[in-house]
Design a protein around this motif. Structure first.
Motif, PDB file in Angstrom:
ATOM      1  N   LEU A 165       0.825  -1.215   0.000  1.00  0.00           N
ATOM      2  CA  LEU A 165       0.000   0.000   0.000  1.00  0.00           C
ATOM      3  C   LEU A 165       0.852   1.254   0.000  1.00  0.00           C
ATOM      4  O   LEU A 165       0.438   2.280  -0.545  1.00  0.00           O
ATOM      5  CB  LEU A 165      -0.931  -0.014   1.225  1.00  0.00           C
ATOM      6  CG  LEU A 165      -1.963  -1.152   1.268  1.00  0.00           C
ATOM      7  CD1 LEU A 165      -2.797  -1.046   2.541  1.00  0.00           C
ATOM      8  CD2 LEU A 165      -2.868  -1.103   0.033  1.00  0.00           C
ATOM      9  N   LYS A 166       2.036   1.208   0.585  1.00  0.00           N
ATOM     10  CA  LYS A 166       2.901   2.398   0.617  1.00  0.00           C
ATOM     11  C   LYS A 166       3.452   2.721  -0.763  1.00  0.00           C
ATOM     12  O   LYS A 166       3.803   3.867  -1.034  1.00  0.00           O
ATOM     13  CB  LYS A 166       4.063   2.169   1.587  1.00  0.00           C
ATOM     14  CG  LYS A 166       3.653   1.963   3.040  1.00  0.00           C
ATOM     15  CD  LYS A 166       4.850   1.925   3.954  1.00  0.00           C
ATOM     16  CE  LYS A 166       5.752   0.748   3.651  1.00  0.00           C
ATOM     17  NZ  LYS A 166       5.085  -0.546   3.934  1.00  0.00           N
ATOM     18  N   LEU A 167       3.537   1.731  -1.648  1.00  0.00           N
ATOM     19  CA  LEU A 167       4.118   1.948  -2.972  1.00  0.00           C
ATOM     20  C   LEU A 167       3.077   2.275  -4.035  1.00  0.00           C
ATOM     21  O   LEU A 167       3.452   2.683  -5.147  1.00  0.00           O
ATOM     22  CB  LEU A 167       4.906   0.698  -3.406  1.00  0.00           C
ATOM     23  CG  LEU A 167       6.080   0.285  -2.516  1.00  0.00           C
ATOM     24  CD1 LEU A 167       6.766  -0.932  -3.099  1.00  0.00           C
ATOM     25  CD2 LEU A 167       7.063   1.434  -2.342  1.00  0.00           C
ATOM     26  N   LEU A 168       1.797   2.094  -3.731  1.00  0.00           N
ATOM     27  CA  LEU A 168       0.762   2.365  -4.739  1.00  0.00           C
ATOM     28  C   LEU A 168       0.773   3.803  -5.228  1.00  0.00           C
ATOM     29  O   LEU A 168       0.746   4.041  -6.447  1.00  0.00           O
ATOM     30  CB  LEU A 168      -0.611   1.982  -4.171  1.00  0.00           C
ATOM     31  CG  LEU A 168      -0.886   0.484  -4.027  1.00  0.00           C
ATOM     32  CD1 LEU A 168      -2.250   0.255  -3.384  1.00  0.00           C
ATOM     33  CD2 LEU A 168      -0.821  -0.195  -5.396  1.00  0.00           C
ATOM     34  N   PRO A 169       0.805   4.833  -4.344  1.00  0.00           N
ATOM     35  CA  PRO A 169       0.858   6.201  -4.874  1.00  0.00           C
ATOM     36  C   PRO A 169       2.150   6.489  -5.625  1.00  0.00           C
ATOM     37  O   PRO A 169       2.142   7.253  -6.603  1.00  0.00           O
ATOM     38  CB  PRO A 169       0.728   7.071  -3.614  1.00  0.00           C
ATOM     39  CG  PRO A 169       1.119   6.194  -2.482  1.00  0.00           C
ATOM     40  CD  PRO A 169       0.712   4.822  -2.876  1.00  0.00           C
TER      41      PRO A 169
END
Length: 241
Positions: A165-169
């Motif tokens: 989730l931290k890498l999605l943006p």
């Protein structure tokens, strides 16, 4: 432990071991410890596969054996800019570095210090995004992005899915920035090919910056003489350094 070695080298045998030792003295047995199995495997292979008339010796000639690696460059390789990026994290802090190289060989370095928590992967994404923004500001249309982060490169190529989730943006930002180029390609390179970016990122992570500080780009000189040969006398102008 090898059974034969145990029987022959035991100083005082009792019971069944003593019986076996007495029976084995009838034979002329010399025990030798086998150190390596490679030679025995080769000997067994040669014994089981005798040489016949159809045997052909191995050709040990390899063409172009002095070439260590080959890099494929597409049709846009001559006109495309190159972007190298790297992120460094140590006890002093976190820094990122990026270098843009024009088709004519001009280098445009940039480095930044991150004052927020970052993992290794998010640091690599920060460095890549900084380099992409640099290329957009310079009006670059064709770009080859090279980095040693296998995760980032494969996610940017679409081979791997982004589950963190931290890498999605970050992944979405790289995808949006990539659409602003006429041609863009992501390539993985080994870390030893990314030494200059590593040095920039490490420098940014270790230098104590009070606030936003601009430092004139470093000039790297090549000197063939000792320092005392280049000493010149300067007249003082009264201005402090």
């Amino acid at each position: 432990m090898d059974p034969l070695k145990y029987i022959f080298q035991k100083p005082m045998s009792t019971g069944r071991l003593a019986k076996w030792q007495i029976l084995l003295t009838e034979f002329d047995i010399i025990y030798v410890t086998r150190i390596a199995m490679k030679a025995q495997a080769l000997a067994d292979h040669l014994a089981e596969n005798p040489v016949d008339s159809d045997y052909e010796p191995l050709d040990t000639y390899f063409p172009d054996e002095e070439i260590n690696s080959i890099e494929e460059v597409g049709s846009n390789g001559n006109q495309a800019w190159q972007l190298y990026f790297y992120g460094a994290t140590n006890t002093k802090g976190t820094g990122i570095g990026a270098i843009l190289i024009s088709p004519t060989g001009q280098h445009y370095p940039a480095t930044a210090q991150l004052r927020f928590f970052c993992t290794n992967n998010t640091t690599e994404y920060e460095a890549c995004i900084m380099g992409l923004n640099m290329a957009i500001d310079l009006g670059v249309q064709e770009l080859i992005v090279l980095g040693d982060s296998d995760l980032l490169i494969r996610q940017a190529q679409g081979e791997w899915k982004t589950r963190d989730l931290k890498l999605l943006p970050y992944r979405q930002c790289v995808e949006d920035l990539s659409k602003r180029f006429m041609y863009i390609e992501f390539r993985y390179i080994p870390r030893f090919h990314n030494d200059l970016d590593d040095a920039l990122a490490t420098l940014a992570s270790m230098l104590p910056y009070p606030e936003n500080t601009y430092i004139t780009p470093l000039e790297i000189q090549v000197r063939d003489q000792h320092g005392y040969c280049n000493t010149v006398e300067e007249e003082p102008d009264g201005e402090p350094w």
